[in-house]
Design a protein around this motif. Structure first.
Motif, PDB file in Angstrom:
ATOM      1  N   UNK A  54     -35.887 -26.051  17.864  1.00  0.00           N
ATOM      2  CA  UNK A  54     -36.374 -25.330  16.690  1.00  0.00           C
ATOM      3  C   UNK A  54     -36.523 -23.841  16.984  1.00  0.00           C
ATOM      4  N   UNK A  55     -36.314 -23.033  15.948  1.00  0.00           N
ATOM      5  CA  UNK A  55     -36.488 -21.584  16.046  1.00  0.00           C
ATOM      6  C   UNK A  55     -37.552 -21.164  15.048  1.00  0.00           C
ATOM      7  N   UNK A  56     -38.471 -20.297  15.503  1.00  0.00           N
ATOM      8  CA  UNK A  56     -39.534 -19.828  14.624  1.00  0.00           C
ATOM      9  C   UNK A  56     -39.801 -18.362  14.907  1.00  0.00           C
ATOM     10  N   UNK A  57     -39.772 -17.523  13.856  1.00  0.00           N
ATOM     11  CA  UNK A  57     -40.046 -16.107  13.998  1.00  0.00           C
ATOM     12  C   UNK A  57     -40.578 -15.560  12.684  1.00  0.00           C
ATOM     13  N   UNK A  58     -41.300 -14.453  12.782  1.00  0.00           N
ATOM     14  CA  UNK A  58     -41.724 -13.760  11.569  1.00  0.00           C
ATOM     15  C   UNK A  58     -40.690 -12.703  11.190  1.00  0.00           C
ATOM     16  N   UNK A  59     -39.684 -12.530  12.030  1.00  0.00           N
ATOM     17  CA  UNK A  59     -38.635 -11.547  11.788  1.00  0.00           C
ATOM     18  C   UNK A  59     -37.422 -12.161  11.124  1.00  0.00           C
ATOM     19  N   UNK A  60     -36.276 -11.500  11.335  1.00  0.00           N
ATOM     20  CA  UNK A  60     -35.023 -11.903  10.718  1.00  0.00           C
ATOM     21  C   UNK A  60     -34.106 -12.528  11.762  1.00  0.00           C
ATOM     22  N   UNK A  61     -33.312 -13.503  11.321  1.00  0.00           N
ATOM     23  CA  UNK A  61     -32.344 -14.164  12.196  1.00  0.00           C
ATOM     24  C   UNK A  61     -30.995 -14.195  11.488  1.00  0.00           C
ATOM     25  N   UNK A  62     -29.954 -13.887  12.247  1.00  0.00           N
ATOM     26  CA  UNK A  62     -28.587 -14.046  11.765  1.00  0.00           C
ATOM     27  C   UNK A  62     -27.913 -15.049  12.681  1.00  0.00           C
ATOM     28  N   UNK A  63     -27.504 -16.174  12.118  1.00  0.00           N
ATOM     29  CA  UNK A  63     -26.898 -17.244  12.902  1.00  0.00           C
ATOM     30  C   UNK A  63     -25.391 -17.223  12.683  1.00  0.00           C
ATOM     31  N   UNK A  64     -24.652 -17.156  13.787  1.00  0.00           N
ATOM     32  CA  UNK A  64     -23.191 -17.250  13.731  1.00  0.00           C
ATOM     33  C   UNK A  64     -22.709 -18.486  14.488  1.00  0.00           C
ATOM     34  N   UNK A  65     -23.578 -19.055  15.325  1.00  0.00           N
ATOM     35  CA  UNK A  65     -23.230 -20.218  16.130  1.00  0.00           C
ATOM     36  C   UNK A  65     -23.738 -21.507  15.517  1.00  0.00           C
ATOM     37  N   UNK A  66     -24.124 -22.447  16.394  1.00  0.00           N
ATOM     38  CA  UNK A  66     -24.573 -23.774  15.973  1.00  0.00           C
ATOM     39  C   UNK A  66     -26.025 -23.974  16.370  1.00  0.00           C
ATOM     40  N   UNK A  67     -26.824 -24.451  15.433  1.00  0.00           N
ATOM     41  CA  UNK A  67     -28.227 -24.757  15.701  1.00  0.00           C
ATOM     42  C   UNK A  67     -28.489 -26.185  15.248  1.00  0.00           C
ATOM     43  N   UNK A  68     -29.000 -27.000  16.174  1.00  0.00           N
ATOM     44  CA  UNK A  68     -29.439 -28.354  15.833  1.00  0.00           C
ATOM     45  C   UNK A  68     -30.954 -28.351  15.946  1.00  0.00           C
ATOM     46  N   UNK A  69     -31.611 -28.111  14.832  1.00  0.00           N
ATOM     47  CA  UNK A  69     -33.060 -28.024  14.794  1.00  0.00           C
ATOM     48  C   UNK A  69     -33.491 -27.234  13.575  1.00  0.00           C
ATOM     49  N   UNK A  70     -34.781 -27.135  13.401  1.00  0.00           N
ATOM     50  CA  UNK A  70     -35.333 -26.434  12.244  1.00  0.00           C
ATOM     51  C   UNK A  70     -35.437 -24.940  12.526  1.00  0.00           C
ATOM     52  N   UNK A  71     -35.315 -24.148  11.460  1.00  0.00           N
ATOM     53  CA  UNK A  71     -35.417 -22.697  11.583  1.00  0.00           C
ATOM     54  C   UNK A  71     -36.440 -22.189  10.585  1.00  0.00           C
ATOM     55  N   UNK A  72     -37.383 -21.372  11.069  1.00  0.00           N
ATOM     56  CA  UNK A  72     -38.369 -20.692  10.218  1.00  0.00           C
ATOM     57  C   UNK A  72     -38.220 -19.199  10.490  1.00  0.00           C
ATOM     58  N   UNK A  73     -38.071 -18.404   9.417  1.00  0.00           N
ATOM     59  CA  UNK A  73     -37.888 -16.967   9.594  1.00  0.00           C
ATOM     60  C   UNK A  73     -38.266 -16.246   8.310  1.00  0.00           C
ATOM     61  N   UNK A  74     -38.280 -14.915   8.383  1.00  0.00           N
ATOM     62  CA  UNK A  74     -38.508 -14.105   7.187  1.00  0.00           C
ATOM     63  C   UNK A  74     -37.212 -14.032   6.387  1.00  0.00           C
ATOM     64  N   UNK A  75     -36.137 -13.595   7.033  1.00  0.00           N
ATOM     65  CA  UNK A  75     -34.815 -13.536   6.419  1.00  0.00           C
ATOM     66  C   UNK A  75     -33.865 -14.291   7.323  1.00  0.00           C
TER      67      UNK A  75
END
Length: 171
Positions: free
Chosen positions: A57-78
């Motif tokens: 899982x990924x969690x941040x109060x900032x911004x994330x740009x995903x170009x790859x593969x994520x197996x899990x939950x994502x929490x972000x601002x943008x």
């Protein structure tokens, strides 16, 4: 208006405006205001490149740009999902821009599916935009506060579950 014409006039009036020492001290606090706002400036988005595969899982109060593969939950601002990206898990962000593939629930105040988006899952949103050409399988539900995951057990959780059952039955 009158002060502008006085400033534009050459000679003693321009020098009279420069003589008071109170005016140079006035900009000093505004400069310190700018300095105080620079630490509050938002850092640039974290970019997960196309050759990166994350399990977790990924969690941040900032911004994330995903170009790859994520197996899990994502929490972000943008959250920006690139065209080459694949996310398998729940996504939750204030703003979600989907150019790639998401398999799982999407929660966002503003959700945008571009023409290259492929979403397999439910979308819970406050506002949504779906461009022509986007592929979407699931249900769409509007909520005033879609980011409240705890509220999903009441109204939000009851409606998307039958849609998932319908998707599973259709495959």
């Amino acid at each position: 208006m009158f002060s502008k014409s006085k400033i534009n006039e050459p000679g003693s009036k321009a020098s009279e405006a420069a003589t008071p020492s109170a005016q140079p001290t006035a900009p000093a606090p505004s400069q310190s205001d700018f300095k105080s706002s620079t630490p509050k400036a938002k850092p640039p988005a974290s970019v997960l490149s196309s050759d990166l595969h994350i399990s977790g899982n990924l969690k941040t109060t900032g911004d994330i740009q995903v170009e790859g593969t994520v197996e899990g939950d994502i929490r972000a601002h943008l959250l920006t999902v690139g065209e080459t990206a694949t996310i398998k898990g729940e996504v939750s962000a204030d703003d979600v821009v989907i150019n790639g593939r998401i398999v799982g629930r999407v929660r966002g105040l503003k959700v945008r599916l571009t023409s290259t988006a492929r979403v397999e899952g439910d979308i819970i949103h406050k506002t949504i935009a779906i461009e022509s050409g986007a592929h979407f399988e699931g249900s769409v539900q509007r909520q005033d506060d879609p980011l409240s995951g705890s509220g999903a057990a009441t109204k939000g959780g009851a409606q998307p579950q039958p849609a998932k059952a319908a998707e599973a039955g259709g495959k």
